[in-house]
Design a protein around this motif. Structure first.
Motif, PDB file in Angstrom:
ATOM      1  N   GLU A  33       1.187  -5.840  -2.723  1.00  0.00           N
ATOM      2  CA  GLU A  33       2.261  -6.450  -1.937  1.00  0.00           C
ATOM      3  C   GLU A  33       3.243  -5.412  -1.425  1.00  0.00           C
ATOM      4  OE1 GLU A  33       5.661  -9.963  -2.404  1.00  0.00           O
ATOM      5  OE2 GLU A  33       4.460  -9.332  -4.118  1.00  0.00           O
ATOM      6  N   TYR A  75      -5.395  -7.645  -1.986  1.00  0.00           N
ATOM      7  CA  TYR A  75      -4.220  -8.512  -1.962  1.00  0.00           C
ATOM      8  C   TYR A  75      -4.159  -9.246  -0.625  1.00  0.00           C
ATOM      9  CZ  TYR A  75       0.667  -9.994  -2.033  1.00  0.00           C
ATOM     10  OH  TYR A  75       1.825 -10.733  -1.994  1.00  0.00           O
ATOM     11  N   HIS A  77      -2.040 -10.678   1.981  1.00  0.00           N
ATOM     12  CA  HIS A  77      -0.645 -10.566   2.406  1.00  0.00           C
ATOM     13  C   HIS A  77      -0.118 -11.877   2.989  1.00  0.00           C
ATOM     14  CE1 HIS A  77      -0.484  -6.133   1.966  1.00  0.00           C
ATOM     15  NE2 HIS A  77      -1.776  -6.197   2.282  1.00  0.00           N
ATOM     16  N   PRO A 120      -2.160  -6.052   6.495  1.00  0.00           N
ATOM     17  CA  PRO A 120      -0.878  -6.769   6.604  1.00  0.00           C
ATOM     18  C   PRO A 120      -0.886  -7.752   7.776  1.00  0.00           C
ATOM     19  CG  PRO A 120      -0.522  -4.412   6.249  1.00  0.00           C
ATOM     20  CD  PRO A 120      -1.984  -4.589   6.510  1.00  0.00           C
TER      21      PRO A 120
END
Length: 717
Positions: A33, A75, A77, A120
């Motif tokens: 993150e 991850y 986003h 992202p």
């Protein structure tokens, strides 16, 4: 100008594990993150989230034993969740507050997954082994949807990377169908992948690695070959109407000094690339930053040949698995110009003091300046304090001498660090000297200056992070004295290394223990060595079994204490199952800091004999505390009941199935069960007394309202 800056250890990596889980590097290091957090996926079952600047794990998750992670965790986003795939087609999605992966979202897909890529502001993209791509949210809506095969038969994906172009994702992956290589690009605005063919390798070398970057509205692809050549190709991002499969044009980008056996490369900047290469002839792995515009080497670090030539880059940091640790190397990249490429730019510097060289031009030209006479020399009014470079050169010289000096001279060389009282970077000097000793010990198996190593550990200036190879070396040499000192003084020992020390302490021969200098005075007050072997102590109760079953009286609560007293041999009650020296070493393990989440997985690798011996010793310590009604045992370790119980619970949790199926462990498990049952009854009675005393206190508060004479009856049972 580009340079490699400071280097530090982020975490330890498990080693020495049998079978498929033998350490072979990592599967991936992906951004999480925040910029300063990364997800580290090991080679088999575990994913850990790290805060890089704090060297701190924020969370760890593991799939069940028997399952295997087959692509690195990433991850998301968009949703703030984590995603991984295990066993090729089982998808898991979880959040920070989830503890067990068994209870998180699970989806079984209809095709095998090659990898998941996350960028992202973009939904993660799933790349299947057949070449098909789909967004994660579309896949979760229908996990069993049919997945098409894009690549041809016998064509295998070997590399992939996700990039951003005009705010939209671009995914490029490369396949091999020996001897041909193919490049595929995918953009969400187009319905299908575009495919190009790489030209065949002419010089017979192997393709080792790829790296890609968006440059001038095209994908700039760099290719590393075993011949030492780095070539580049440009892949168009616009759709082509050609029916014939186009072939890419490859041009030279860089030539490394020597051929390499394996390697990895990353494009850091438009003008800089990083390479990590291995060559068996050199016996070293080299991490280098190159200026591709001027074909110059900007900086270089060398490592012993244990990096698996794996390399990742995030937030101006390079991540390298080396030996038992994951190293982080910061780097800087400034705009490229001729002055900086030649090292003449403003502010250019070298990363290591030993890299500085001074050239005597007068000697080279044959003109030597006459020496100053005594009359012309000036006597300084005050002694000039040593500069930082002088201090660095002082211990760099010691490290250099250590590599060649006889072992008999090592103590005097190490002592020179203490004699230099004006050294301001004492901790750095100690760590450099220690690393120098460790490096030579690995290079020369017969070289091991134990006295000097122990002196350096006792200085109090070392930690596991400063010299992660030190404890590994001590484990190889079975130096239990040095290992105990490390455990007593290091507060950052990883749980995996802690378990390796535990295995060594449980299995090392008594002859080795007898030669080690271990302080046993305080432990001797409560450790009473037994004359019976451990096997006899464990198996003696089994002789009471009748036709494979215990007597009925064993299951009656009323006779628990009596039967326990009759069944337990005298050696089990009065003597420790381990020797005094081994007990002191085990106590240093029990009092070391640890996290249950990280300790449980490596505890499962203990052998059945080691588990039984450790549980027997923990049971002995707990009985000693109960005999003396003490919450802590005497000694420098201040071993407490809480620590004993915590370790007992962890060992049982990690190896319960093995203990249940192990015949010789059944008497021990039965004793523990009955002891816990008696403790539960004891605390139940204490709770009753607590309730009665509370009631008595409440009745005393109302005495003022009563007369002078009264009779009160308090019924406790």
């Amino acid at each position: 100008m580009a340079a490699l800056c400071e280097e530090f250890t982020l975490c330890g990596l498990p080693t020495g594990i049998e079978g498929r889980r033998q350490q072979i590097g990592l599967q991936g290091v992906e951004e999480a993150e925040e910029q300063d957090t990364v997800l580290v996926t090991d080679s088999d079952r575990t994913v850990t989230l790290y805060k890089v600047s704090d060297l701190k794990p924020l969370g760890t998750w593991a799939v069940k034993q028997g399952q295997h992670i087959t692509c690195p965790a990433v991850y998301n986003h968009i949703s703030g969740e984590y995603v991984l795939v295990h066993d090729d087609k089982v998808l898991r999605v979880w959040k920070d507050d989830d503890v067990s992966l068994d209870k998180v979202f699970k989806a079984t897909l209809s095709a095998d997954v090659y990898g998941v890529h996350s960028l992202p502001d973009t939904e993660p993209i799933v790349l299947f082994q057949g070449g098909a791509l789909t967004y994660l949210d579309d896949l979760l809506a229908n996990p069993q949807q049919e997945i098409k095969t894009i690549v041809t038969e016998d064509e295998k994906i070997t590399w992939s990377e996700a990039l951003v172009y005009d705010g939209k994702p671009v995914l490029i992956f490369i396949t091999e169908k020996h001897p041909d290589w193919f490049v595929y690009t995918w953009r969400p605005v187009f319905s299908a992948c575009q495919r190009w063919r790489l030209p065949p390798v002419i010089d017979g070398s192997k393709v080792l690695d790829f790296s890609a970057r968006i440059k001038n509205k095209m994908v700039s692809l760099a290719i590393l070959y075993s011949s030492g050549h780095v070539r580049q190709s440009e892949v168009s991002l616009t759709p082509s109407d050609q029916e014939i499969e186009p072939e890419l044009t490859v041009s030279p980008l860089l030539q490394l000094p020597d051929p390499v056996d394996s390697g990895s490369l990353i494009i850091l900047h438009d003008s800089y690339i990083a390479t990590l290469t291995s060559c068996a002839a050199q016996q070293k792995d080299r991490l280098c930053i190159w200026n591709t515009s001027f074909q110059t080497l900007q900086d270089c670090k060398e490592y012993s040949q244990k990096t698996w030539t794996q390399l990742w880059s995030h937030d101006s940091k390079l991540y390298i698995p080396h030996a038992n640790s994951l190293l982080v190397v910061r780097y800087t990249c400034e705009p490229s110009c001729l002055a900086s490429a030649l090292g003449k730019g403003k502010g250019t510097h070298t990363s290591a003091p030993e890299a500085v060289s001074v050239i005597n031009w007068e000697t080279l030209t044959g003109k030597t300046a006459p020496p100053k006479s005594a009359a012309t020399r000036r006597t300084p009014r005050a002694k000039k304090p040593p500069s930082k470079s002088d201090e660095q050169n002082s211990y760099v010289e010691i490290v250099s001498d250590i590599q060649t000096a006889p072992e008999s001279q090592i103590p005097s060389l190490v002592q020179r660090v203490w004699f230099n009282t004006e050294l301001s970077h004492f901790q750095i000097a100690i760590s450099n000297v220690t690393q120098g000793l460790v490096t030579r010990c690995k290079r020369e198996p017969t070289f091991y200056p134990q006295t000097s190593i122990i002196k350096l550990i006792e200085s109090g200036m070392l930690s596991y992070s400063l010299c992660p190879d030190l404890m590994t070396l001590c484990l190889e040499k079975q130096d239990v004295q040095a290992l105990k000192l490390c455990l007593d003084r290091f507060t950052d020992v990883p749980e995996a290394v802690l378990c390796l020390c535990l295995k060594a302490f449980l299995s090392v021969d008594e002859e080795v223990l007898g030669k080690a200098m271990i302080e046993t005075n305080t432990a001797a007050s409560y450790i009473q060595e037994s004359e019976l072997p451990v096997e006899a102590m464990e198996l003696e109760p089994a002789t009471i079994m009748q036709n494979g079953f215990s007597p009925p009286a064993l299951e009656e609560d009323s006779s628990d204490a009596q039967m326990l007293h009759k069944m337990a041999p005298k050696a089990e009650i009065g003597g420790s199952p381990v020797s005094l020296r081994r007990a002191v070493l085990l106590n240093s393990i029990l009092t070391s800091p640890f996290s249950e989440t990280f300790l449980l997985p490596p505890l499962k690798d203990l052998s059945s004999e080691q588990v039984v011996l450790l549980l027997s010793y923990l049971n002995y310590l707990y009985k000693k505390c109960n005999e003396n009604f003490a919450l802590k045992l005497p000694g420098e370790e201040r071993l407490s009941v809480t620590q004993i119980l915590d370790w007992m619970n962890l060992v049982l949790d990690a190896n319960f199935t093995v203990l249940v199926l192990l015949p010789k462990a059944k008497p021990l498990i039965r004793n523990l069960q009955k002891f816990v049952r008696s403790q539960m009854k004891f605390f139940s009675e204490l709770n009753k007394i607590e309730g009665s005393l509370t009631e008595l206190q409440n009745t005393q508060m109302g005495r003022q309202s009563r007369g002078r004479y009264s009779i009160e009856v308090l019924e406790l049972y």
